[in-house]
Design an enzyme around this catalytic site. Sequence first.
Site, PDB file in Angstrom:
ATOM      1  N   GLN A  95      60.734   2.649  39.649  1.00 47.86           N
ATOM      2  CA  GLN A  95      62.040   2.399  40.285  1.00 47.86           C
ATOM      3  C   GLN A  95      62.799   1.357  39.467  1.00 47.86           C
ATOM      4  OE1 GLN A  95      61.898   1.058  44.403  1.00 47.86           O
ATOM      5  NE2 GLN A  95      64.096   1.445  44.698  1.00 47.86           N
ATOM      6  N   HIS A 101      66.928   6.069  46.642  1.00 47.29           N
ATOM      7  CA  HIS A 101      67.593   7.281  46.165  1.00 47.29           C
ATOM      8  C   HIS A 101      66.541   8.342  45.928  1.00 47.29           C
ATOM      9  CE1 HIS A 101      66.688   4.680  42.719  1.00 47.29           C
ATOM     10  NE2 HIS A 101      66.419   5.785  42.057  1.00 47.29           N
ATOM     11  N   HIS A 103      65.842  11.709  43.624  1.00 47.55           N
ATOM     12  CA  HIS A 103      66.267  12.536  42.496  1.00 47.55           C
ATOM     13  C   HIS A 103      66.092  14.006  42.875  1.00 47.55           C
ATOM     14  CE1 HIS A 103      65.874   9.246  39.367  1.00 47.55           C
ATOM     15  NE2 HIS A 103      65.109   8.746  40.322  1.00 47.55           N
TER      16      HIS A 103
HETATM   17  P1  AMP Z   1      64.878   5.177  39.394  1.00 47.39           P
HETATM   18  O1  AMP Z   1      64.238   4.972  38.061  1.00 47.39           O
HETATM   19  O2  AMP Z   1      64.147   6.104  40.295  1.00 47.39           O
HETATM   20  O3  AMP Z   1      65.261   3.852  40.057  1.00 47.39           O
HETATM   21  O4  AMP Z   1      66.231   5.943  39.079  1.00 47.39           O
HETATM   22  C1  AMP Z   1      67.433   5.346  38.746  1.00 47.39           C
HETATM   23  C2  AMP Z   1      68.299   6.432  38.162  1.00 47.39           C
HETATM   24  O5  AMP Z   1      69.653   6.022  38.285  1.00 47.39           O
HETATM   25  C3  AMP Z   1      68.050   6.707  36.678  1.00 47.39           C
HETATM   26  O6  AMP Z   1      67.741   8.100  36.508  1.00 47.39           O
HETATM   27  C4  AMP Z   1      69.372   6.337  36.005  1.00 47.39           C
HETATM   28  O7  AMP Z   1      69.698   7.191  34.953  1.00 47.39           O
HETATM   29  C5  AMP Z   1      70.356   6.456  37.144  1.00 47.39           C
HETATM   30  N1  AMP Z   1      71.519   5.585  37.094  1.00 47.39           N
HETATM   31  C6  AMP Z   1      71.555   4.249  36.872  1.00 47.39           C
HETATM   32  N2  AMP Z   1      72.830   3.790  36.964  1.00 47.39           N
HETATM   33  C7  AMP Z   1      73.600   4.853  37.265  1.00 47.39           C
HETATM   34  C8  AMP Z   1      74.989   5.043  37.482  1.00 47.39           C
HETATM   35  N3  AMP Z   1      75.852   4.016  37.414  1.00 47.39           N
HETATM   36  N4  AMP Z   1      75.440   6.274  37.775  1.00 47.39           N
HETATM   37  C9  AMP Z   1      74.577   7.321  37.837  1.00 47.39           C
HETATM   38  N5  AMP Z   1      73.256   7.217  37.635  1.00 47.39           N
HETATM   39  C10 AMP Z   1      72.771   6.007  37.348  1.00 47.39           C
END
Ligand code: AMP
Length: 139
Positions: A95, A101, A103
């Site tokens: 995370q 969130h 995916h």
């Molecule tokens: P996690 O590693 O599960 O916390 O996922 C975070 C995800 O958010 C990653 O896949 C990033 O590429 C995505 N992410 C981070 N900042 C943004 C943003 N501003 N808009 C869209 N996606 C984002």
Amino acid sequence: MKDETCIFCKIANGEIPSATVYEDSDFRVILDLGPATEGHALILPKNHFKDVCELDEETAAKVLPLAAKIGAAMKKTLGCAGFNLVQNNGEEAGQTVFHFHMHVIPRYQGGPSIVKWECQPANADKLAQTAEQIKSALS
Ligand code: AMP
Ligand code: ZN
């Protein structure tokens, strides 16, 4: 229940623009800025919850039906063969943004291999012991 310092609170509530594919009173679904595959989406609750352990029951009950709806729309429109639901909790679990969130990652025939791990051989005694450890906190 917003966190002023949280980027996903700002995106979910429309303060920062995003490629939005769906919105209702509880959620915004956006395209990930670093997609694993084409169409990789993130389901963001509009309220701030750090992770799945903090998610309230009402919101939690809506997440999977929404994920199924988004995945079905991807199959219909993007031509993916399937999709993965991935949800990371804690830094060690990958995370990076500490606002719950989920995916939704479309999977295409012949596409990259993602969300895969190497299976380790299991030991029956160890499995039983580990099961008891987890069970002890659930009763
Ligand atoms: P996690 O590693 O599960 O916390 O996922 C975070 C995800 O958010 C990653 O896949 C990033 O590429 C995505 N992410 C981070 N900042 C943004 C943003 N501003 N808009 C869209 N996606 C984002
Ligand atoms: Zn937040």
